[in-house]
Design a protein around this motif. Structure first.
Motif, short mmCIF file in Angstrom:
data_model
loop_
_atom_site.label_atom_id
_atom_site.label_comp_id
_atom_site.label_asym_id
_atom_site.label_seq_id
_atom_site.Cartn_x
_atom_site.Cartn_y
_atom_site.Cartn_z
N ALA A 345 41.45 38.92 27.39
CA ALA A 345 40.22 38.93 28.03
C ALA A 345 39.83 38.09 28.83
CB ALA A 345 39.08 39.36 27.03
N ALA A 346 39.18 38.22 29.97
CA ALA A 346 38.60 37.02 31.10
C ALA A 346 37.47 37.43 31.75
CB ALA A 346 39.81 36.89 32.05
N ILE A 347 36.80 36.29 32.09
CA ILE A 347 35.45 36.58 32.81
C ILE A 347 35.72 35.87 34.05
CG2 ILE A 347 33.05 36.27 33.10
CD1 ILE A 347 32.90 36.93 30.07
N THR A 348 35.40 36.33 35.36
CA THR A 348 35.15 35.37 36.26
C THR A 348 33.83 35.76 37.15
OG1 THR A 348 36.37 36.80 38.17
CG2 THR A 348 37.81 35.35 36.88
N GLU A 349 33.62 34.74 37.99
CA GLU A 349 32.35 34.95 38.73
C GLU A 349 32.30 35.67 39.88
OE1 GLU A 349 29.19 34.35 37.85
OE2 GLU A 349 29.24 33.24 35.89
N ALA A 350 32.26 37.07 39.97
CA ALA A 350 32.20 37.58 41.19
C ALA A 350 30.93 37.31 41.91
CB ALA A 350 32.07 39.19 40.94
N PRO A 351 30.69 37.35 43.35
CA PRO A 351 29.60 37.03 44.17
C PRO A 351 28.42 37.57 43.43
CG PRO A 351 31.41 37.84 45.61
CD PRO A 351 31.77 37.93 44.09
N ARG A 352 28.30 38.74 42.90
CA ARG A 352 27.10 39.12 42.16
C ARG A 352 27.12 38.92 40.64
NH1 ARG A 352 29.38 41.41 45.64
NH2 ARG A 352 28.13 42.27 47.27
N GLY A 353 28.03 38.30 40.12
CA GLY A 353 27.90 37.77 38.85
C GLY A 353 29.11 38.04 37.80
N MET A 354 28.97 37.69 36.71
CA MET A 354 30.22 37.76 35.67
C MET A 354 30.93 39.12 35.53
SD MET A 354 29.39 35.67 32.28
CE MET A 354 28.66 37.24 31.56
N LEU A 355 32.00 38.94 35.87
CA LEU A 355 32.90 40.39 35.94
C LEU A 355 34.05 40.27 34.71
CD1 LEU A 355 34.19 43.01 36.83
CD2 LEU A 355 35.48 41.74 38.36
N TYR A 356 33.98 40.98 33.64
CA TYR A 356 34.65 40.87 32.27
C TYR A 356 35.63 42.32 32.25
CZ TYR A 356 35.71 41.57 27.34
OH TYR A 356 36.13 41.43 26.05
N HIS A 357 36.78 41.58 31.97
CA HIS A 357 37.87 42.54 32.09
C HIS A 357 38.77 42.18 30.43
CE1 HIS A 357 39.18 43.85 36.20
NE2 HIS A 357 37.82 43.43 36.24
N ARG A 358 38.97 43.20 29.72
CA ARG A 358 39.88 43.11 28.52
C ARG A 358 40.97 44.40 28.39
NH1 ARG A 358 39.70 45.68 23.95
NH2 ARG A 358 37.80 46.55 24.39
N TYR A 359 42.28 43.78 28.11
CA TYR A 359 43.25 44.78 28.30
C TYR A 359 43.88 44.46 26.78
CZ TYR A 359 42.41 44.94 33.13
OH TYR A 359 41.84 44.96 34.22
N ARG A 360 44.47 45.61 26.23
CA ARG A 360 45.31 45.68 25.14
C ARG A 360 46.74 46.15 25.59
NH1 ARG A 360 45.51 49.48 21.17
NH2 ARG A 360 43.74 50.46 21.71
N LEU A 361 47.92 45.56 25.59
CA LEU A 361 49.02 45.85 25.97
C LEU A 361 49.86 46.32 24.64
CD1 LEU A 361 49.69 42.97 28.46
CD2 LEU A 361 48.69 45.12 28.86
#
Lengths: 431, 171
Positions: A345-361
């Motif tokens: 999982a990762a969060i980065t700061e898009a211009p509008r705020g936090m964007l969370y992604h999580r992947y199960r591989l």
């Protein structure tokens, strides 16, 4: 007066398609619904079965304004899943690419979408007739951001060059050096932008936000950090879903993210600034001081000033990275040759705020499950809270004035409705 | 897709007619403007520059500011039969009042024209060719009538440029 309804069937100057309905009964605000009717996008579903390498390219298509955010959150999530570390010049280049997106997106919002609200114009075209210099500054800033995206991303919209592990091709020193005159000029324009927006008239309102943003020990956050809130939360990104959950509401095609047991919260420039202002660069910090910004800004209308300060930061940071750049030995870090089932999982700061992604591989490196929580999903409930307070304060306003005020309150948070559908028309019902 | 901006100090570039095709390849008939400039690219157009346009409209200002003659080709929706080609001259006050161009996402061509006029960032002459679109479904490519409209629009743009060159020669 029994029941009043205020409705906006189609919100202007926001990205995507949405509407607003407010129902007032006997002088009490009963319902505030930010309706997102842009159709669902199904990205999380059609990522299943695709290679981990495809996630940055596929998710970039979620948004034409902030594709870099999607590429960065997905790439970082995959790298964490696979135990890869991306540092040195590659890490710096990613930050540089993100600077481009912040500059481009913030300049668009400040000048073309948000400034007309403060100066009494219906749109940027009418604003440009009376304030051509200001709008020209905005376009020149936006162009500088676009130039960074072009050089690092391969093209301005939906970049194609970033990948898991780094980039397909890294720029030469000369290619970055060619951007210097444009960025040096942009730094002056960005400082001028802070002065311009600091002089606008702001309604005297403060909201009790719970601000949530990434926090990093040394940097103003873009790609990395832990999750922090103004009410004392501090947690690693991996625990995001333990503390925050998405809930479905009948009036919207977007899920609303809330803090479990606590309700709405705010992500974006106000939150980043409140939790990280001491990590701003020297000129950004002095621009903030000169604009009279306190360390925590709770007036949502003043978000335009915070955005402008972030543009100064992003330009200064871009110049810093450019000064120090030495091309890395390889354009990307090699992914592992063999796989096992894993998750990241990762969060980065898009211009509008936090964007969370999580992947199960799975063991073939294919995506079994994807979860994406966009900034506007996180802000949607908090925007409804802002609107409720606004309408409660403004019950004596006539319909047209109240409707305009509601639309303004929404634009304070630069919602990206396409991302959240995941947006806006106003419907106020009074009884 | 490289988009070399017009250098305002470069007089020959300013005098060279510029044709810009707009659209999105992945949205069915929305690609009509792109298809027209691709068709033109394979013809001899004298000294005209032919470009696939920027994905967002503010980029048009950089391309066309100060250029003497610009033709923009885009997909349009006016209720005419799909494939119908329309030609509109954009005057000093923008599109004629009979034309109300719009876009639901980002800034539209009409907004670029509005901003360009306010900022003094316009070509000397701007003509817009529109190809009436029928179907914007993702991934479908051009529909039959629109593909035929593209051929007609390309021929008319080429004729207009040839006429201009002839006119210039005669002048």
């Amino acid at each position: 007066m029994a029941e009043r309804t205020i409705r906006v069937d189609y919100l202007a100057r926001v990205e995507g398609e949405g509407a607003l309905k407010v129902r007032i009964e006997n002088g009490r605000v009963e319902d505030v619904e930010l309706k997102i009717f842009e159709p669902p996008r199904f990205f999380e579903a059609f990522l299943r079965g695709r290679s981990y390498l495809e996630a940055p390219d596929i998710t970039a298509r979620i948004c034409g304004i902030c594709p870099v955010a999607y590429q960065m959150s997905s790439a970082h999530a995959m790298e964490r899943a696979l135990g890869m570390t991306v540092d040195g010049p590659l890490r710096e280049l990613r930050r540089l690419l993100y600077c481009g997106e912040w500059i481009e997106s913030h300049a668009l919002h400040i000048y073309l979408l948000h400034a007309p609200d403060f100066l009494g114009y219906p749109d940027a075209i009418r604003l440009a007739k009376d304030h051509p210099e200001a709008v020209a500054h905005g376009l020149a800033l936006k162009k500088a951001g676009n130039a960074l995206m072009q050089v690092l991303g391969g093209r301005e919209i939906h970049p194609i060059n970033p990948r898991v592990g780094g980039f397909y091709r890294v720029p030469t020193r000369g290619e970055l050096e060619a951007l210097r005159p444009m960025l040096s000029n942009a730094l002056g324009l960005a400082e001028e932008t802070v002065r311009f927006v600091a002089g606008l008239d702001f309604p005297d309102i403060e909201e009790e936000y719970e601000f949530v943003a990434l926090q990093h020990p040394r940097e103003y956050p873009m790609n990395e950090g832990s999750v922090a809130s103004s009410r004392g939360l501090h947690l690693p990104v991996t625990e995001f879903e333990d503390v925050f959950e998405e809930v479905q509401v009948p009036h919207s095609n977007a899920l609303q993210s809330v803090r479990r047991g606590a309700g709405s919260y705010l992500v974006g420039p106000l939150a980043r600034y409140a939790l990280n202002h001491d990590r701003l660069s020297p000129r950004a910090l002095s621009a903030a001081h000169a604009a009279g910004l306190p360390p925590v800004v709770r007036n949502p209308y003043r978000s335009i000033v915070v955005r402008a300060v972030e543009v100064v930061y992003a330009v200064e940071e871009a110049l810093r990275i450019l000064d120090a750049y030495t091309p890395p030995p390889a354009p990307y870090v090699e992914p592992p040759a063999s796989f096992h089932a894993t998750e990241g999982a990762a969060i980065t700061e898009a211009p509008r705020g936090m964007l969370y992604h999580r992947y199960r591989l799975n063991a073939d490196g294919l995506i079994d499950e994807a979860k994406i929580v966009a900034p506007t999903s996180q802000n949607q409930k908090r925007i409804e809270d802002d609107l409720r307070h606004l309408v409660e304060r403004s019950l004596d306003l006539d319909e047209a004035t109240l409707t305009d005020a509601c639309e303004r309150a929404i634009r304070n948070h630069d919602p990206c409705i396409s991302c959240a559908t995941h947006f806006l028309s106003l419907d106020v019902e009074r009884r | 897709m490289a988009l070399p901006p017009a250098d305002p100090s470069d007089a020959p570039t300013r005098r060279t007619p510029l044709v810009i095709g707009l659209g999105n390849d992945d949205r069915g008939d929305d690609a009509a403007g792109l298809a027209v400039v691709r068709a033109l690219g394979s013809r001899t157009l004298g000294a005209a520059r032919v470009l696939e346009g920027p994905r967002e409209a503010t980029g048009l200002l950089d391309l066309w500011t100060g250029v003497e003659r610009v033709i923009v080709v885009d997909a349009v929706r006016s209720g005419r039969p799909p494939g119908t080609v329309v030609r509109v001259e954009v005057g000093p006050h923008g599109f004629p009042s009979s034309v109300r161009p719009s876009s639901t996402h980002g800034l539209s061509l009409a907004e670029a024209v509005g901003l360009g006029i306010s900022l003094g960032a316009m070509p000397r002459s701007l003509v817009v060719y529109g190809v009436e679109a029928g179907d914007f479904a993702a991934g479908r490519g051009l529909s039959g009538p629109v593909a035929r409209g593209v051929v007609e629009a390309a021929r008319r743009v080429a004729d207009e440029l040839a006429g201009a060159a002839l006119g210039a020669g005669e002048g």
